[in-house]
Design an enzyme around this catalytic site. Structure first.
Site, PDB file in Angstrom:
ATOM      1  N   PRO A  12       1.084  -1.330   0.537  1.00 19.52           N
ATOM      2  CA  PRO A  12       0.075   0.077  -0.031  1.00 19.52           C
ATOM      3  C   PRO A  12       0.642   1.505   0.012  1.00 19.52           C
ATOM      4  O   PRO A  12       2.116   0.890   0.653  1.00 19.52           O
ATOM      5  CB  PRO A  12      -0.712   0.124   1.106  1.00 19.52           C
ATOM      6  CG  PRO A  12       0.368  -0.596   2.430  1.00 19.52           C
ATOM      7  CD  PRO A  12       0.452  -2.326   1.466  1.00 19.52           C
ATOM      8  N   ASN A  13       0.331   2.364  -0.561  1.00 21.66           N
ATOM      9  CA  ASN A  13       0.397   3.414  -0.703  1.00 21.66           C
ATOM     10  C   ASN A  13       1.759   3.728  -1.985  1.00 21.66           C
ATOM     11  O   ASN A  13       2.912   4.641  -1.898  1.00 21.66           O
ATOM     12  CB  ASN A  13       1.014   4.312   0.373  1.00 21.66           C
ATOM     13  CG  ASN A  13      -0.568   4.335   1.089  1.00 21.66           C
ATOM     14  OD1 ASN A  13      -0.887   5.051   0.682  1.00 21.66           O
ATOM     15  ND2 ASN A  13      -0.409   3.533   2.357  1.00 21.66           N
ATOM     16  N   ARG A  20       4.630  11.065  -2.767  1.00 18.41           N
ATOM     17  CA  ARG A  20       4.785  10.984  -1.230  1.00 18.41           C
ATOM     18  C   ARG A  20       5.878  10.823  -0.516  1.00 18.41           C
ATOM     19  O   ARG A  20       6.891  10.345  -0.629  1.00 18.41           O
ATOM     20  CB  ARG A  20       4.037   8.966  -1.268  1.00 18.41           C
ATOM     21  CG  ARG A  20       4.106   8.748  -0.024  1.00 18.41           C
ATOM     22  CD  ARG A  20       3.961   7.150  -0.012  1.00 18.41           C
ATOM     23  NE  ARG A  20       3.914   6.268   1.606  1.00 18.41           N
ATOM     24  CZ  ARG A  20       4.148   5.278   1.936  1.00 18.41           C
ATOM     25  NH1 ARG A  20       4.478   4.753   1.366  1.00 18.41           N
ATOM     26  NH2 ARG A  20       4.325   5.166   3.730  1.00 18.41           N
ATOM     27  N   TYR A  25      10.860   9.181   0.266  1.00 15.73           N
ATOM     28  CA  TYR A  25      10.986   7.976  -0.061  1.00 15.73           C
ATOM     29  C   TYR A  25      12.073   8.693  -1.292  1.00 15.73           C
ATOM     30  O   TYR A  25      11.806   8.089  -2.606  1.00 15.73           O
ATOM     31  CB  TYR A  25       9.599   7.375  -0.604  1.00 15.73           C
ATOM     32  CG  TYR A  25       9.468   6.922   0.462  1.00 15.73           C
ATOM     33  CD1 TYR A  25       9.684   6.036   1.000  1.00 15.73           C
ATOM     34  CD2 TYR A  25       7.676   7.619   1.233  1.00 15.73           C
ATOM     35  CE1 TYR A  25       9.313   5.555   2.569  1.00 15.73           C
ATOM     36  CE2 TYR A  25       7.806   6.795   2.315  1.00 15.73           C
ATOM     37  CZ  TYR A  25       7.928   5.942   3.332  1.00 15.73           C
ATOM     38  OH  TYR A  25       7.220   5.368   3.891  1.00 15.73           O
ATOM     39  N   ASN A  77       7.855  -5.652  -0.651  1.00 15.90           N
ATOM     40  CA  ASN A  77       8.419  -4.323  -0.408  1.00 15.90           C
ATOM     41  C   ASN A  77       6.376  -4.274  -0.312  1.00 15.90           C
ATOM     42  O   ASN A  77       5.837  -3.857  -0.038  1.00 15.90           O
ATOM     43  CB  ASN A  77       8.344  -2.790  -0.598  1.00 15.90           C
ATOM     44  CG  ASN A  77       8.457  -1.465   0.373  1.00 15.90           C
ATOM     45  OD1 ASN A  77       8.042  -2.098   1.074  1.00 15.90           O
ATOM     46  ND2 ASN A  77       9.040  -0.550  -0.513  1.00 15.90           N
ATOM     47  N   ALA A  80       3.063  -0.372   4.924  1.00 16.67           N
ATOM     48  CA  ALA A  80       3.210  -0.540   6.586  1.00 16.67           C
ATOM     49  C   ALA A  80       2.544  -2.269   6.428  1.00 16.67           C
ATOM     50  O   ALA A  80       2.818  -1.865   7.813  1.00 16.67           O
ATOM     51  CB  ALA A  80       1.632   0.631   6.730  1.00 16.67           C
ATOM     52  N   GLU A 101      12.739  -9.423   1.630  1.00 16.98           N
ATOM     53  CA  GLU A 101      11.646  -8.106   2.174  1.00 16.98           C
ATOM     54  C   GLU A 101      12.779  -6.445   1.484  1.00 16.98           C
ATOM     55  O   GLU A 101      13.929  -6.376   2.413  1.00 16.98           O
ATOM     56  CB  GLU A 101      11.867  -8.225   3.437  1.00 16.98           C
ATOM     57  CG  GLU A 101      10.761  -6.565   3.530  1.00 16.98           C
ATOM     58  CD  GLU A 101       9.629  -7.202   5.032  1.00 16.98           C
ATOM     59  OE1 GLU A 101       9.518  -7.994   5.234  1.00 16.98           O
ATOM     60  OE2 GLU A 101       9.559  -5.790   5.447  1.00 16.98           O
ATOM     61  N   HIS A 103      12.782  -2.396   2.293  1.00 13.87           N
ATOM     62  CA  HIS A 103      12.279  -0.630   2.887  1.00 13.87           C
ATOM     63  C   HIS A 103      12.768   0.187   2.034  1.00 13.87           C
ATOM     64  O   HIS A 103      14.496   0.323   2.090  1.00 13.87           O
ATOM     65  CB  HIS A 103      11.950  -0.390   3.829  1.00 13.87           C
ATOM     66  CG  HIS A 103      11.119  -1.851   4.707  1.00 13.87           C
ATOM     67  ND1 HIS A 103       9.312  -1.833   4.607  1.00 13.87           N
ATOM     68  CD2 HIS A 103      11.301  -2.746   5.507  1.00 13.87           C
ATOM     69  CE1 HIS A 103       9.200  -2.686   5.083  1.00 13.87           C
ATOM     70  NE2 HIS A 103      10.172  -3.452   5.506  1.00 13.87           N
ATOM     71  N   LEU A 104      12.619   0.838   1.101  1.00 14.71           N
ATOM     72  CA  LEU A 104      13.117   1.931   0.428  1.00 14.71           C
ATOM     73  C   LEU A 104      13.518   3.065   1.428  1.00 14.71           C
ATOM     74  O   LEU A 104      14.733   3.670   1.457  1.00 14.71           O
ATOM     75  CB  LEU A 104      12.455   3.579  -0.516  1.00 14.71           C
ATOM     76  CG  LEU A 104      11.778   2.322  -1.178  1.00 14.71           C
ATOM     77  CD1 LEU A 104      10.817   2.830  -1.702  1.00 14.71           C
ATOM     78  CD2 LEU A 104      12.158   1.413  -2.300  1.00 14.71           C
ATOM     79  N   ARG A 110      12.965   5.753  11.871  1.00 14.35           N
ATOM     80  CA  ARG A 110      11.790   6.598  11.546  1.00 14.35           C
ATOM     81  C   ARG A 110      11.487   6.259  13.451  1.00 14.35           C
ATOM     82  O   ARG A 110      12.043   5.799  14.182  1.00 14.35           O
ATOM     83  CB  ARG A 110      11.596   5.889  10.808  1.00 14.35           C
ATOM     84  CG  ARG A 110      11.932   6.767   9.165  1.00 14.35           C
ATOM     85  CD  ARG A 110      11.280   6.321   8.099  1.00 14.35           C
ATOM     86  NE  ARG A 110      10.154   6.810   7.566  1.00 14.35           N
ATOM     87  CZ  ARG A 110       9.178   6.299   6.750  1.00 14.35           C
ATOM     88  NH1 ARG A 110       9.520   5.184   6.159  1.00 14.35           N
ATOM     89  NH2 ARG A 110       7.956   7.351   6.861  1.00 14.35           N
TER      90      ARG A 110
HETATM   91  C1  DQA Z   1       8.312   1.835   3.918  1.00 15.78           C
HETATM   92  C2  DQA Z   1       8.277   1.386   4.734  1.00 15.78           C
HETATM   93  C3  DQA Z   1       6.956   1.456   5.418  1.00 15.78           C
HETATM   94  O1  DQA Z   1       7.266   1.217   7.260  1.00 15.78           O
HETATM   95  C4  DQA Z   1       6.226   2.340   5.091  1.00 15.78           C
HETATM   96  O2  DQA Z   1       4.722   2.155   6.333  1.00 15.78           O
HETATM   97  C5  DQA Z   1       6.002   1.868   4.002  1.00 15.78           C
HETATM   98  C6  DQA Z   1       7.562   1.983   2.528  1.00 15.78           C
HETATM   99  C7  DQA Z   1       9.769   1.521   2.489  1.00 15.78           C
HETATM  100  O3  DQA Z   1       9.432   1.207   1.043  1.00 15.78           O
HETATM  101  O4  DQA Z   1      10.572   2.581   2.882  1.00 15.78           O
HETATM  102  O5  DQA Z   1       5.233   3.059   2.934  1.00 15.78           O
HETATM  103  O6  DQA Z   1       7.824   0.006   3.349  1.00 15.78           O
END
Ligand code: DQA
Length: 144
Positions: A12-13, A20, A25, A77, A80, A101, A103-104, A110
């Site tokens: 998501p997102n 965003r 990011y 990825n 959340a 896995e 995460h960018l 954080r």
């Molecule tokens: C994320 C990190 C997560 O905590 C966040 O909710 C995201 C992006 C990252 O790519 O850094 O949506 O997965």
């Protein structure tokens, strides 16, 4: 069976990359990151299948389908959902080849709630903070 094929799932997102929180990011859209990744891997002759969904159940279904195929690796990825989804964790447990896995952002710099990563417990490798080179680097880990 296609051993040079990778499945890359974004949660998501991540479809909102570009606009965003660019300070966290970066300014590239997901499509631009895809293009950058594909171009950087041309000489490696890999096939990348990209999938994005904002919906937890759709991601679970995609992982279930992936468990019936033999990809070289599944790169995910989860966004959340990494911090909340037992369902995605359970689905990833069914994958018999490497799960990476990514995460960018470096989530360890954080908020506290990002420190728990349920899905990472089902992964072979976890990579954080690499920004636009995250997916490219994840693929490369399987090419040595
Ligand atoms: C994320 C990190 C997560 O905590 C966040 O909710 C995201 C992006 C990252 O790519 O850094 O949506 O997965």
């Amino acid at each position: 069976m296609n051993s040079n094929k990778f499945l890359i799932i974004n949660g998501p997102n991540l479809n909102m990359l570009g606009t965003r929180e660019p300070e966290t990011y970066g300014s590239l859209t997901l499509d631009q990151i895809k293009e950058f990744t594909e171009k950087s891997l041309i000489s490696d002759q890999v096939i990348l299948e990209w999938y994005q969904s904002n919906i937890e159940g759709e991601i679970v279904t995609k992982i279930q389908e992936a468990s019936k195929h033999s990809y070289k690796a599944l790169i995910i990825n989860p966004g959340a959902y990494s911090h909340t989804s037992v369902a995605i964790y359970d689905a990833l447990q069914m994958i018999k080849y490497p799960v990476i896995e990514v995460h960018l952002s470096n989530t360890y710099r954080r908020e506290e709630f990002r420190q728990v990563k349920l899905t990472a417990k089902a992964s072979t490798i976890i990579m954080e903070g690499l920004g636009k080179i995250a997916y490219l680097t994840a693929v490369k880990t399987q090419l040595f």
